[in-house]
Write an enzyme that holds these catalytic residues in place. Sequence first.
Site, PDB file in Angstrom:
ATOM      1  N   LYS A 195       0.821  -1.215   0.000  1.00  0.00           N
ATOM      2  CA  LYS A 195       0.000   0.000   0.000  1.00  0.00           C
ATOM      3  C   LYS A 195       0.856   1.266   0.000  1.00  0.00           C
ATOM      4  CE  LYS A 195      -4.283  -1.796   1.972  1.00  0.00           C
ATOM      5  NZ  LYS A 195      -3.899  -3.199   2.326  1.00  0.00           N
ATOM      6  N   ASP A 196       2.133   1.126   0.357  1.00  0.00           N
ATOM      7  CA  ASP A 196       3.046   2.274   0.316  1.00  0.00           C
ATOM      8  C   ASP A 196       3.101   2.908  -1.074  1.00  0.00           C
ATOM      9  OD1 ASP A 196       3.921   2.314   2.975  1.00  0.00           O
ATOM     10  OD2 ASP A 196       5.441   0.788   2.604  1.00  0.00           O
TER      11      ASP A 196
END
Length: 433
Positions: free
Chosen positions: A107-108
């Site tokens: 998700k970074d």
Amino acid sequence: MKYYSTNNEAPNVDLRTAVTEGLAPDRGLYMPERIVPLPEWFFKEMESFTFREIAFEVAKHFFGEDIPEADLREIVFDTLSFDAPLVHVRDSIYSLELFHGPTLAFKDVGARFMARLLGYFLSQQKGKVNVLVATSGDTGSAVANGFFNVPGIHVYVLYPKGKVSEIQEKQFTTLGHNITALEIDGTFDDCQRLVKSAFMDEDLKKQLTLTSANSINVARFLPQAFYYFNAWAHLPEKDKKLVFSVPSGNFGNLTAGLFAKRMGLPVHRFIAANNRNDVVFEYLKTGDFKPRPSVATIANAMDVGDPSNFARILDLYQNDVKAIRKDISGTRYTDEEIRETLGRVYKQTGYLLDPHGAIGYQALEDNLHPGEAGIFLETAHPAKFTETVEGVIGKGNVPMPERLENFLRNEHMIDSLNASFDAFKTFLLEHAE
Ligand SMILES: *Cc1c(COP(=O)(O)O)cnc(C)c1O
């Protein structure tokens, strides 16, 4: 490029509006009106490109009309300050490690890209934007770290008190500056309700600019196409048919893969790998999509009972379940099966999976046909789920990355609220600009 809503009852908008609004006014999800295939030379030369260069070429095809090339290059290069290596596990099965970013989960990529893009749009106008995000753990940390110190943006992370692991909590409560952590005396659903109510509240709308940063945002899910291209570039067995296995919850990651395929990436098929939250598995079997409340599993980032990005998949295939089945097949695994896979693969190959990646891996072991090569998305570092993983392979066997240790060393900065909307509204009016 314009963006339309999957519900087809809202006007088409430009990129800036799609990113700042998140959800369309008709509650549909925004989709780019065109998917432009990448040129042949790109696929021929991709192997000699870096991850950043590959991502930049892909990004130009989505965002190139709306953002000057030099600015877009800066946004992409700044987002990808880390690699996404392809690691051989056994036979024709590869792990695409997406856990080398600031919070050690995939998700970074989307969170950072969205933060940079929003920051770019804000640099051209006055005023502050307040990002509200409800989290059960991983989304909050990725968003908080992605938006950390981006000028013009303040982030409010709402999370349920006592229901988030210490490692997860420390990743968004220790940053400070433009990140405010709000511990809510309630459940994750309460947090989500507070955020939704805030978006509909007339007083707040009049006084503050509010936006959300969950995975329905086009700026969060489209950049996830980058690493599918990068994976293919590094795949040694290009003579085989490529299968991607995607551990799925809200289905943003898998949808980004479908976009990559439409842009010309030679993907033979996808496997949607689920835990016991298996509404898409059931859909592929029966043709009926029946959302239901989520159940808790040890792969908790995939505990989603009503996956929002499924609307995008239906839209891409015009609701044709037969066409969807040609490209996507489903699997599902219980907690016991996940543990078994994690332990066995570690023992037999030395490769340490996290509970989410274990689902992706097992789906390939069970479904890969002769002549196919499989890549599963390893979506988080096993150290993020130390308790579960050590419960299988034994204490002290999960290496703790320095980045996680640093988070654990820092002090919490938390504001506590009860779960009433009045309390949250008052807090925002007193603190937000
Ligand atoms: C969010 C998440 C998933 C699910 O991804 P979706 O895009 O929501 O399908 C899988 N694994 C991990 C570790 C996650 O954080």
